[in-house]
Design an enzyme around this catalytic site. Structure first.
Site, PDB file in Angstrom:
ATOM      1  N   GLU A  59      -6.911   2.952   6.254  1.00  0.00           N
ATOM      2  CA  GLU A  59      -6.366   3.996   6.721  1.00  0.00           C
ATOM      3  C   GLU A  59      -6.978   5.201   7.420  1.00  0.00           C
ATOM      4  O   GLU A  59      -6.603   5.848   8.609  1.00  0.00           O
ATOM      5  CB  GLU A  59      -5.417   4.668   5.516  1.00  0.00           C
ATOM      6  CG  GLU A  59      -4.131   3.883   5.262  1.00  0.00           C
ATOM      7  CD  GLU A  59      -4.664   2.437   4.530  1.00  0.00           C
ATOM      8  OE1 GLU A  59      -3.957   1.562   4.133  1.00  0.00           O
ATOM      9  OE2 GLU A  59      -5.639   2.675   3.945  1.00  0.00           O
ATOM     10  N   HIS A 127       4.035   2.729  -3.318  1.00  0.00           N
ATOM     11  CA  HIS A 127       4.899   2.417  -2.372  1.00  0.00           C
ATOM     12  C   HIS A 127       6.410   3.225  -2.225  1.00  0.00           C
ATOM     13  O   HIS A 127       7.219   3.012  -1.563  1.00  0.00           O
ATOM     14  CB  HIS A 127       5.461   1.092  -1.996  1.00  0.00           C
ATOM     15  CG  HIS A 127       4.299   0.074  -1.819  1.00  0.00           C
ATOM     16  ND1 HIS A 127       3.676  -0.381  -3.237  1.00  0.00           N
ATOM     17  CD2 HIS A 127       3.496  -0.504  -0.813  1.00  0.00           C
ATOM     18  CE1 HIS A 127       2.614  -1.208  -2.761  1.00  0.00           C
ATOM     19  NE2 HIS A 127       2.755  -1.261  -1.708  1.00  0.00           N
TER      20      HIS A 127
END
Length: 234
Positions: A59, A127
């Protein structure tokens, strides 16, 4: 023909890429696979791997590469598979690099960082995050969290055209549940301006994202009980 929330985001990116060659994308599995939720499906076939750029699962690299490209005149849209992973050093790139670029260096950094957000979809602890409150307290970052397909498209277009970093959050629960007829002509929705979803004089409920729909349902009940409620969608 109705357009889903997910399709509205894809259409906005597609139209902006067609109109401006500086618009590119970075992200994990956004090319051949079309993204974890299929938001970018078909875009690599249309624009090629030089503009829809597959990245490693890193990321910090995704956001860092996008920020660097933005400082050199591109208009990158960076996708994280789940917005939770902004914490994997990606937040440092957003806050320390992108958000401060204009103020420290005088160089605009027109990056859009987008990704699926929010709970309620059985995504578990890794998530289901909603990181918007980290960002709204950081100078230099604009935060977008749409609740309708109309706003999802118009706000994405506005975010891509904006000269500064925008964190664009997409509640997973809305992707295929929310749909509406959208205008055929080009339009944008102004950043930083709330929408009055319902007017009223007894009280105001302030909301955004998926909770806007929960609030509107609750207000229907309150209306039947004689209350006149205003709903403000940030």
């Amino acid at each position: 023909m109705t357009t889903t929330f997910l399709e509205a985001i894809r259409d906005a990116i597609d139209e902006e890429m067609a109109a401006n060659e500086a618009v590119i994308m970075f992200g994990e599995d956004i090319g051949t696979y079309g993204g974890a939720f299929k938001v970018t499906e078909g875009l690599q076939e249309k624009y090629g791997a030089q503009r829809i750029i597959e990245t490693p699962i890193a990321e910090a690299a995704v956001i860092g590469a996008a920020a660097g490209a933005a400082m050199y005149g591109m208009r990158p849209v960076a996708e994280l598979q789940f917005i939770d992973f902004i914490s994997c050093a990606g937040f440092d790139q957003l806050v320390t690099v992108a958000a401060k670029s204009r103020y420290r260096n005088g160089i605009p950094c027109p990056i859009v960082l987008r990704g699926p957000s929010g709970g309620g979809g059985r995504g578990g602890p890794f998530h289901s995050a909603c990181p918007e409150m980290w960002a709204v307290s950081t100078p230099g970052i604009k935060v977008v969290f749409p609740s309708t397909a109309y706003d999802a498209k118009g706000l994405m277009k506005a975010a891509i055209r904006d000269p500064d970093p925008v964190l664009y959050l997409e509640h997973k629960f809305l992707y295929r549940r929310i749909q509406e007829e959208l205008p055929q002509e080009d339009y944008v929705v102004e950043l930083g301006k709330a929408a009055i979803r319902r007017d009223g004089i007894d009280a105001t409920i302030i909301t955004y994202g998926a909770m806007a729909h929960v609030v509107l349902e609750a207000v229907e009940t309150l209306t039947s009980e004689g209350f006149d409620i205003r709903v403000l969608d940030l």
